[in-house]
Design a protein around this motif. Structure first.
Motif, PDB file in Angstrom:
ATOM      1  N   TRP A  13       0.881  -0.988  -0.291  1.00 54.61           N
ATOM      2  CA  TRP A  13      -0.350   0.325   0.589  1.00 54.61           C
ATOM      3  C   TRP A  13       0.924   1.084   0.362  1.00 54.61           C
ATOM      4  CZ3 TRP A  13       0.225   3.570   4.077  1.00 54.61           C
ATOM      5  CH2 TRP A  13       0.696   3.129   5.128  1.00 54.61           C
ATOM      6  N   ILE A  14       1.710   1.141   0.698  1.00 55.28           N
ATOM      7  CA  ILE A  14       3.219   2.077   0.421  1.00 55.28           C
ATOM      8  C   ILE A  14       3.573   2.825  -1.003  1.00 55.28           C
ATOM      9  CG2 ILE A  14       5.917   3.190   1.097  1.00 55.28           C
ATOM     10  CD1 ILE A  14       4.139   3.243   3.389  1.00 55.28           C
ATOM     11  N   LYS A  15       3.758   2.151  -1.481  1.00 52.53           N
ATOM     12  CA  LYS A  15       4.074   2.180  -3.278  1.00 52.53           C
ATOM     13  C   LYS A  15       2.496   2.306  -3.616  1.00 52.53           C
ATOM     14  CE  LYS A  15       7.712  -1.101  -5.284  1.00 52.53           C
ATOM     15  NZ  LYS A  15       7.686  -1.504  -5.853  1.00 52.53           N
ATOM     16  N   ASN A  16       1.250   2.658  -3.269  1.00 52.50           N
ATOM     17  CA  ASN A  16       0.744   3.495  -4.236  1.00 52.50           C
ATOM     18  C   ASN A  16       0.726   4.081  -3.900  1.00 52.50           C
ATOM     19  OD1 ASN A  16      -0.619   0.348  -5.305  1.00 52.50           O
ATOM     20  ND2 ASN A  16      -2.182   0.537  -3.968  1.00 52.50           N
ATOM     21  N   VAL A  17       0.281   4.814  -1.802  1.00 49.32           N
ATOM     22  CA  VAL A  17       0.358   6.352  -1.522  1.00 49.32           C
ATOM     23  C   VAL A  17       1.307   7.008  -2.759  1.00 49.32           C
ATOM     24  CG1 VAL A  17       0.942   7.416   0.391  1.00 49.32           C
ATOM     25  CG2 VAL A  17      -0.564   5.637   0.866  1.00 49.32           C
ATOM     26  N   ALA A  18       2.585   6.297  -2.980  1.00 48.02           N
ATOM     27  CA  ALA A  18       3.843   7.226  -3.458  1.00 48.02           C
ATOM     28  C   ALA A  18       3.135   7.613  -4.886  1.00 48.02           C
ATOM     29  CB  ALA A  18       4.796   5.956  -3.612  1.00 48.02           C
ATOM     30  N   GLU A  19       2.559   6.654  -5.476  1.00 47.02           N
ATOM     31  CA  GLU A  19       1.766   6.235  -7.048  1.00 47.02           C
ATOM     32  C   GLU A  19       0.781   8.091  -6.818  1.00 47.02           C
ATOM     33  OE1 GLU A  19       0.048   4.415 -11.220  1.00 47.02           O
ATOM     34  OE2 GLU A  19      -0.095   3.493  -8.321  1.00 47.02           O
ATOM     35  N   TRP A  20       0.167   8.400  -6.011  1.00 48.01           N
ATOM     36  CA  TRP A  20      -0.976   9.512  -5.712  1.00 48.01           C
ATOM     37  C   TRP A  20      -0.318  10.453  -5.101  1.00 48.01           C
ATOM     38  CZ3 TRP A  20      -3.984   5.416  -1.830  1.00 48.01           C
ATOM     39  CH2 TRP A  20      -4.785   4.209  -2.861  1.00 48.01           C
ATOM     40  N   TRP A  21       0.566  10.193  -4.492  1.00 49.62           N
ATOM     41  CA  TRP A  21       1.453  11.523  -4.107  1.00 49.62           C
ATOM     42  C   TRP A  21       1.689  12.074  -5.442  1.00 49.62           C
ATOM     43  CZ3 TRP A  21       6.691  12.504  -3.066  1.00 49.62           C
ATOM     44  CH2 TRP A  21       7.010  13.888  -2.258  1.00 49.62           C
ATOM     45  N   ALA A  22       2.583  11.227  -6.134  1.00 46.35           N
ATOM     46  CA  ALA A  22       3.732  12.336  -7.249  1.00 46.35           C
ATOM     47  C   ALA A  22       2.544  12.079  -8.166  1.00 46.35           C
ATOM     48  CB  ALA A  22       4.391  10.453  -7.710  1.00 46.35           C
ATOM     49  N   ASN A  23       1.560  11.630  -8.590  1.00 47.71           N
ATOM     50  CA  ASN A  23       0.164  12.066  -9.825  1.00 47.71           C
ATOM     51  C   ASN A  23      -0.461  13.434  -8.908  1.00 47.71           C
ATOM     52  OD1 ASN A  23       0.505  10.112 -11.737  1.00 47.71           O
ATOM     53  ND2 ASN A  23      -0.014   8.823 -10.876  1.00 47.71           N
ATOM     54  N   ASP A  24       0.032  14.339  -7.641  1.00 49.18           N
ATOM     55  CA  ASP A  24      -1.133  14.538  -7.307  1.00 49.18           C
ATOM     56  C   ASP A  24      -2.452  14.712  -6.703  1.00 49.18           C
ATOM     57  OD1 ASP A  24       1.393  16.798  -7.045  1.00 49.18           O
ATOM     58  OD2 ASP A  24       0.212  17.231  -8.994  1.00 49.18           O
ATOM     59  N   GLU A  25      -2.691  13.032  -6.303  1.00 51.72           N
ATOM     60  CA  GLU A  25      -3.875  12.887  -6.274  1.00 51.72           C
ATOM     61  C   GLU A  25      -4.465  13.167  -4.200  1.00 51.72           C
ATOM     62  OE1 GLU A  25      -5.214   8.560  -7.747  1.00 51.72           O
ATOM     63  OE2 GLU A  25      -3.837   9.442  -9.568  1.00 51.72           O
ATOM     64  N   ILE A  26      -3.474  13.012  -4.106  1.00 47.84           N
ATOM     65  CA  ILE A  26      -3.250  13.001  -2.200  1.00 47.84           C
ATOM     66  C   ILE A  26      -2.046  14.577  -2.184  1.00 47.84           C
ATOM     67  CG2 ILE A  26      -3.576  10.736  -2.033  1.00 47.84           C
ATOM     68  CD1 ILE A  26      -1.213   9.916  -1.173  1.00 47.84           C
ATOM     69  N   SER A  27      -2.229  14.347  -0.639  1.00 48.08           N
ATOM     70  CA  SER A  27      -1.731  16.352  -0.396  1.00 48.08           C
ATOM     71  C   SER A  27      -0.148  15.240  -0.357  1.00 48.08           C
ATOM     72  CB  SER A  27      -2.056  16.642   1.157  1.00 48.08           C
ATOM     73  OG  SER A  27      -2.328  16.065   2.090  1.00 48.08           O
ATOM     74  N   GLU A  28       1.167  15.882   0.393  1.00 46.56           N
ATOM     75  CA  GLU A  28       2.128  15.905   1.212  1.00 46.56           C
ATOM     76  C   GLU A  28       2.170  15.090   2.228  1.00 46.56           C
ATOM     77  OE1 GLU A  28       5.447  18.532   1.405  1.00 46.56           O
ATOM     78  OE2 GLU A  28       5.744  18.431  -0.456  1.00 46.56           O
ATOM     79  N   ASN A  29       0.718  15.774   2.718  1.00 44.48           N
ATOM     80  CA  ASN A  29       0.783  15.239   4.826  1.00 44.48           C
ATOM     81  C   ASN A  29       0.464  14.185   4.042  1.00 44.48           C
ATOM     82  OD1 ASN A  29       1.825  17.294   5.642  1.00 44.48           O
ATOM     83  ND2 ASN A  29      -0.122  18.240   5.575  1.00 44.48           N
ATOM     84  N   GLU A  30      -0.266  13.655   3.225  1.00 45.71           N
ATOM     85  CA  GLU A  30      -0.829  12.154   3.694  1.00 45.71           C
ATOM     86  C   GLU A  30       0.367  11.361   3.180  1.00 45.71           C
ATOM     87  OE1 GLU A  30      -5.891  12.596   2.072  1.00 45.71           O
ATOM     88  OE2 GLU A  30      -4.043  12.889   0.889  1.00 45.71           O
TER      89      GLU A  30
END
Length: 130
Positions: free
Chosen positions: A39-56
Motif C-alpha cells: 500500500w505504501i507504493k500506492n500512496v507514493a504513486e497517488w502523491w506523485a500524481n497529485d491525487e493526495i496531499s504531501e501530508n498524507e
C-alpha cells in the motif's frame, strides 16, 4: 533539435536517479531485509500524481519509520511535514513514481526519503514516532 532534447532529458533523468540513489547517500541507511507494504507504493504513486496531499504521503513515511523500514541514527526534532523554507524536491516525486512502477528499487526510494529527513527538508514529529 527534438532529438537533442530527448537525449538531454534522458541523460538528465539518469543523472538525477544516480545522484539521488548513490552519490548523495553513499552509506545507505535503508534496511534491505525490511518488507515495505504494497500500500505504501500506492500512496507514493497517488502523491506523485497529485491525487493526495504531501501530508498524507508523509503519514506513510511515518509508518515506515515506526516499523523500522526507514532507520534513522538520530531523530531530528520538528513536526511531521516539510521545512517552512523548502519543499520536497521534484526528484523525490519522480522517485516515488518510478518506485511505484518498479523502475527503481525499494532501497533507492528509501534512501531519498532518509536523505530529506537527514537534511531536514522533511521533519518528523517525535511524539508520533514509537
Amino acid at each position: 533539435m527534438k532529438v537533442f532534447q530527448v537525449r538531454f532529458l534522458t541523460v538528465l533523468i539518469l543523472f538525477i536517479s544516480l545522484l539521488g540513489s548513490t552519490i548523495l547517500i553513499p552509506n545507505s541507511l535503508a534496511q534491505e531485509d525490511a518488507q515495505i507494504p504494497g500500500w505504501i507504493k500506492n500512496v507514493a504513486e497517488w502523491w506523485a500524481n497529485d491525487e493526495i496531499s504531501e501530508n498524507e504521503f508523509l503519514t506513510g513515511i511515518e509508518y515506515l519509520i515506526n516499523n523500522n523500514i526507514i532507520s534513522l541514527d538520530s531523530m531530528p526534532c520538528g513536526t511531521l511535514g516539510t521545512s517552512p523554507t523548502e519543499s520536497v524536491p521534484d526528484w523525490i516525486k519522480n522517485n516515488a513514481m518510478w518506485w511505484s512502477e518498479d523502475l527503481i528499487e525499494d532501497t533507492d526510494f528509501i534512501n531519498g526519503i532518509e536523505y530529506l529527513i537527514k537534511i531536514r527538508i522533511i521533519s518528523i514529529d517525535n511524539k508520533k514516532i514509537v
